[in-house]
Scaffold this motif. Structure first.
Motif, PDB file in Angstrom:
ATOM      1  N   ALA A  79       0.572   4.517 -10.467  1.00 49.50           N
ATOM      2  CA  ALA A  79      -0.552   3.637 -10.784  1.00 49.50           C
ATOM      3  C   ALA A  79      -1.317   4.102 -12.013  1.00 49.50           C
ATOM      4  O   ALA A  79      -1.633   3.314 -12.911  1.00 49.50           O
ATOM      5  N   MET A 119      -3.345   2.548  -4.563  1.00 48.66           N
ATOM      6  CA  MET A 119      -2.656   1.257  -4.599  1.00 48.66           C
ATOM      7  C   MET A 119      -3.492   0.189  -5.307  1.00 48.66           C
ATOM      8  O   MET A 119      -2.962  -0.657  -6.033  1.00 48.66           O
ATOM      9  N   GLU A 120      -4.806   0.257  -5.122  1.00 48.88           N
ATOM     10  CA  GLU A 120      -5.677  -0.752  -5.733  1.00 48.88           C
ATOM     11  C   GLU A 120      -5.769  -0.615  -7.248  1.00 48.88           C
ATOM     12  O   GLU A 120      -6.254  -1.515  -7.935  1.00 48.88           O
ATOM     13  N   LYS A 121      -5.273   0.512  -7.764  1.00 53.48           N
ATOM     14  CA  LYS A 121      -5.299   0.717  -9.214  1.00 53.48           C
ATOM     15  C   LYS A 121      -4.080   0.125  -9.924  1.00 53.48           C
ATOM     16  O   LYS A 121      -4.013   0.122 -11.153  1.00 53.48           O
ATOM     17  N   THR A 171      -1.952  -2.541 -11.685  1.00 57.09           N
ATOM     18  CA  THR A 171      -2.317  -3.741 -12.433  1.00 57.09           C
ATOM     19  C   THR A 171      -1.729  -4.971 -11.739  1.00 57.09           C
ATOM     20  O   THR A 171      -0.851  -4.856 -10.877  1.00 57.09           O
ATOM     21  N   PRO A 173       2.961  -4.414  -5.360  1.00 57.54           N
ATOM     22  CA  PRO A 173       2.759  -3.221  -4.548  1.00 57.54           C
ATOM     23  C   PRO A 173       3.529  -3.284  -3.229  1.00 57.54           C
ATOM     24  O   PRO A 173       3.569  -4.323  -2.570  1.00 57.54           O
ATOM     25  N   ASP A 206       4.061  -0.972   0.389  1.00 59.74           N
ATOM     26  CA  ASP A 206       3.645   0.161   1.203  1.00 59.74           C
ATOM     27  C   ASP A 206       4.886   0.802   1.813  1.00 59.74           C
ATOM     28  O   ASP A 206       5.264   0.529   2.949  1.00 59.74           O
TER      29      ASP A 206
END
Length: 408
Positions: free
Chosen positions: A153, A174-176, A178, A183, A185
């Motif tokens: 990321a 994960m939220e980083k 783009t 994504p 998991d």
């Protein structure tokens, strides 16, 4: 495998503590002059860049596993060498010694570039313009590249190198990703020429996925060695647990230490050691093991016995005629009540041996009956583990490890 030792969170913490007390822990990648195919075949070249704050387990495991596959691995610092030369201050107080500088490798070609994670290590890699140019050119030419932990990321996605690809990273990052990244998991994700993974606990799987992409499945399986599950719980007997982990890894097994508690950290029975497992048992249930073996300690054994997912794994292992074992309290408190000693001879901790239906072998220090291996107590832990090594690898390997341990 020996690389598995580098990958365990337990060893990571121990290495950090050791580095803090001794001041310096040196870890170098190994360079192999001959490729995996032998016969003088040119080795595949792998670049593992590092920076201040790099996660040492991920860097060391990636370098070690790929070296074992036959690759020529170069560990290069993303920062110009300063007063400390090629020494890189990695995470947890561990110092890595690089083979060179990224800036000096411009124009050289590699078969794989693999980025370890860690913070701020991933930022240090991201901000290295020479590395960014090298990785982008490598990818444009169809080269294989990968990243683990924060690096997918923070580094690859930031460079725009995961556009339209499925990828994973350390869960908190994960939220980083783009918007162009898909994504996933998952512990390891392979999408075209990009391989990504989640963190220190998945470092071996990440490295083996890279081996498979470079050399094929057969080589990957050769390097991986047998996959062994060692469950641990609060109250597990430390001598037995540490013997299993250490000796089996010395022999070349890929040992996964899994916590059956609510968190990775468990507290051992007698000396209250804090042991950090590689993963939670829930993660391990998704894997197939060549061996499942339990340490003893009454409190730990009782927790094992009440953990349905572990009992189900053991039953599946026995039904598949694959090796399983236990020492000390675990044969009597886990295997016996769940029918896993039916028709088998076994031994256990002497004050508990009366719980076994068949007590004919209870006086033996180690008992091997088909795919079942049992033993009595901390004092027989090394013999127990060596019997398992013989089961998995053969007598020659067991004798070799016994001599290495000055056991014989």
């Amino acid at each position: 495998m020996a690389a598995a030792a580098a990958a365990s969170s337990l060893v990571r913490r121990a290495a950090a503590a050791g580095a803090a007390s001794r001041g310096l822990l040196l870890a170098r990648a190994f360079a192999s002059g001959v490729g995996a195919g032998g016969g003088g075949e040119k080795a595949k070249r792998v670049l593992v860049p590092v920076a201040a704050g790099t996660e040492p387990v991920e860097a060391a495991t990636t370098a070690d596993v790929l070296n074992r596959a036959g690759a020529r691995v170069t560990v290069a610092t993303a920062h110009p060498s300063g007063d400390d030369g090629l020494v890189v201050q990695a995470a947890y107080g561990v110092k890595l010694v690089a083979d060179g500088c990224v800036a000096d490798l411009q124009g050289e070609s590699f078969d794989l570039i693999a980025l370890p994670g860690g913070m701020p290590g991933s930022v240090g890699l991201r901000d290295c313009k020479a590395l960014e140019k090298m990785v982008k050119t490598h990818a444009e030419n169809g080269g294989l590249y990968g990243a683990i932990c924060a690096a997918p990321a923070v580094t690859l996605a930031y460079w725009g190198m995961l556009k339209g690809l499925k990828a994973t990273c350390y869960p908190l990052f994960m939220e980083k990703f783009t918007a162009e990244v898909i994504p996933v998991d998952s512990r390891v994700v392979v999408d075209r020429n990009a391989v990504t993974s989640q963190g220190p606990g998945t470092a071996i799987e990440f490295a083996l996925a890279l081996v498979e992409k470079l050399y094929g499945k057969e080589k990957m399986e050769e390097v991986a060695g047998p996959l062994v599950l060692v469950p641990v719980a609060n109250g597990s007997e430390e001598i037995e647990a540490f013997n299993l982990i250490d000796v089996l890894r010395r022999a070349g097994a890929n040992v996964i230490v899994a916590s059956v508690e609510e968190k990775l950290q468990i507290v051992t029975r007698r000396h209250k050691f804090n042991l950090i497992a590689d993963m939670m048992l829930d993660e391990a249930t998704e894997m197939q093991f060549d061996l499942i073996v339990m340490p003893g300690g009454l409190q730990g054994a009782q927790k094992f016995a009440s953990t349905k997912k572990l009992v189900d794994l053991l039953k599946k292992q026995a039904e598949s005629n694959k090796p399983y074992g236990a020492i000390c309290a675990s044969p009597a408190h886990v295997l016996q009540p769940h029918g896993l000693l039916k028709g088998k001879k076994a031994t256990a901790f002497p004050p508990m041996s009366h719980l076994l239906t068949d007590q004919s072998a209870c006086e033996h220090r180690v008992v091997v009956d088909g795919n079942l291996i049992t033993s009595r107590a901390p004092g027989t832990a090394t013999e127990f583990t060596l019997a398992i090594v013989e089961k998995l690898f053969g007598r020659d390997k067991a004798v070799s490890i016994a001599k290495e341990l000055i056991f014989m």
